[in-house]
Design a protein around this motif. Sequence first.
Motif, mmCIF file in Angstrom:
data_model
loop_
_atom_site.group_PDB
_atom_site.id
_atom_site.type_symbol
_atom_site.label_atom_id
_atom_site.label_comp_id
_atom_site.label_asym_id
_atom_site.label_seq_id
_atom_site.Cartn_x
_atom_site.Cartn_y
_atom_site.Cartn_z
ATOM 1 N N VAL A 1 0.869 -1.198 0.000
ATOM 2 C CA VAL A 1 0.000 0.000 0.000
ATOM 3 C C VAL A 1 0.897 1.236 0.000
ATOM 4 O O VAL A 1 1.800 1.363 0.848
ATOM 5 C CB VAL A 1 -0.931 0.020 1.227
ATOM 6 C CG1 VAL A 1 -1.795 1.274 1.217
ATOM 7 C CG2 VAL A 1 -1.782 -1.239 1.234
ATOM 8 N N ALA A 2 0.729 2.092 -0.991
ATOM 9 C CA ALA A 2 1.587 3.272 -1.126
ATOM 10 C C ALA A 2 1.331 4.277 0.005
ATOM 11 O O ALA A 2 0.269 4.289 0.639
ATOM 12 C CB ALA A 2 1.329 3.939 -2.471
ATOM 13 N N ALA A 3 2.328 5.092 0.226
ATOM 14 C CA ALA A 3 2.210 6.143 1.254
ATOM 15 C C ALA A 3 1.192 7.206 0.812
ATOM 16 O O ALA A 3 1.005 7.423 -0.387
ATOM 17 C CB ALA A 3 3.575 6.780 1.499
ATOM 18 N N PRO B 1 2.748 6.201 6.221
ATOM 19 C CA PRO B 1 3.799 5.380 5.561
ATOM 20 C C PRO B 1 3.184 4.247 4.733
ATOM 21 O O PRO B 1 2.069 3.770 4.988
ATOM 22 C CB PRO B 1 4.623 4.858 6.716
ATOM 23 C CG PRO B 1 3.722 4.860 7.881
ATOM 24 C CD PRO B 1 2.780 6.020 7.694
ATOM 25 N N ALA B 2 3.939 3.822 3.775
ATOM 26 C CA ALA B 2 3.534 2.664 2.958
ATOM 27 C C ALA B 2 3.594 1.392 3.801
ATOM 28 O O ALA B 2 4.344 1.298 4.790
ATOM 29 C CB ALA B 2 4.440 2.546 1.730
ATOM 30 N N SER C 1 8.530 5.772 -1.693
ATOM 31 C CA SER C 1 8.573 7.089 -2.344
ATOM 32 C C SER C 1 7.187 7.414 -2.895
ATOM 33 O O SER C 1 6.469 6.510 -3.347
ATOM 34 C CB SER C 1 9.611 7.112 -3.474
ATOM 35 O OG SER C 1 10.923 6.909 -2.956
ATOM 36 N N VAL C 2 6.835 8.651 -2.918
ATOM 37 C CA VAL C 2 5.533 9.074 -3.404
ATOM 38 C C VAL C 2 5.711 10.421 -4.108
ATOM 39 O O VAL C 2 6.607 11.202 -3.761
ATOM 40 C CB VAL C 2 4.530 9.209 -2.236
ATOM 41 C CG1 VAL C 2 4.947 10.299 -1.253
ATOM 42 C CG2 VAL C 2 3.121 9.483 -2.748
#
Length: 223
Positions: A132-134, A202-203, A213-214
Motif C-alpha cells: 500500500v503506497a504512502a 507510511p507505505a 517514495s511518493v
Amino acid sequence: MSEALVLPPLDLVEPHSSPAERAVNLLAVVLLHAVLAYALLFFSVKNELIALPSSISVRLLPMIEEPPATAKPLPPPPPKAPVRKPPPVQPQPVLAVPAPAAPSSFIVAPQPPVPPVPQPVAPPVPAPVAVVAARFDADYLHNPKPVYPALSRRLNEEGKVLLKVRVSAQGAALDVVVSKSSGFPRLDAAAMDAVGRWRFVPARRGDEPIDSSVVVPIAFALD
C-alpha cells in the motif's frame, strides 16, 4: 652154395623222419626180409632145387641221411598300392543341455507392497503481499498548504510542480526533489519548503510499515 640175401638199402627210409617212424620202418624191413627168407626156404625144400644154407647172415647197412634241402627264397611280394585312408571324422561338439531345475519345495509368502517413495514437496510460494503506497492527503494529517510567494502573485506566476518525496516508515519526509518543475523557481522552492514539513501515512507491506517514495503534486493558481 648159399645165396646171400641182400637187403634193400635203407635209403628208402624217408629223410627227416622221427625216431619212432624210423624204428617202425626198420621193423617192417626186417619182417619183410624174414618173410622173403621163409618163402625161399619153403620153395627150396619143396622143389629140392636149392639147398638150405647153413645160416643166413643179415647185415644192416648204415643209414645215410640226405642233407636237408635248402628252401629256395620266396620272391618278394609285389608292392601293395598305398591305401588312402579317409580323413578322420571330426567329432561334432555336443551342446550340454542344462538339466531342468528341480521345483522348489517351499513357498515364498507374499510380500507387502513397497510404499511409494515420497517425492520432495517444494515449499509453497508465498503469495505476493500487496504494498500500500504512502499517503499525504489524509485529513487527520493537517498538512498546511504551501505559501504563495508575494512576488509571484504580482508577476502573475502560476504553475504546477511535481515533487518526489521519500517517506520513512514513521511517516516523515526524508528527501524532497523536484520531479517536474512549474517553470518558476520561486514556486518550486515554496512547494519544497512546505512539503518537507509534512507528515505522511507510511507505505505498508501487509501489516508492516516500510520506506517508500511518493509523488506529491502542488498547483499554484491565482484567484
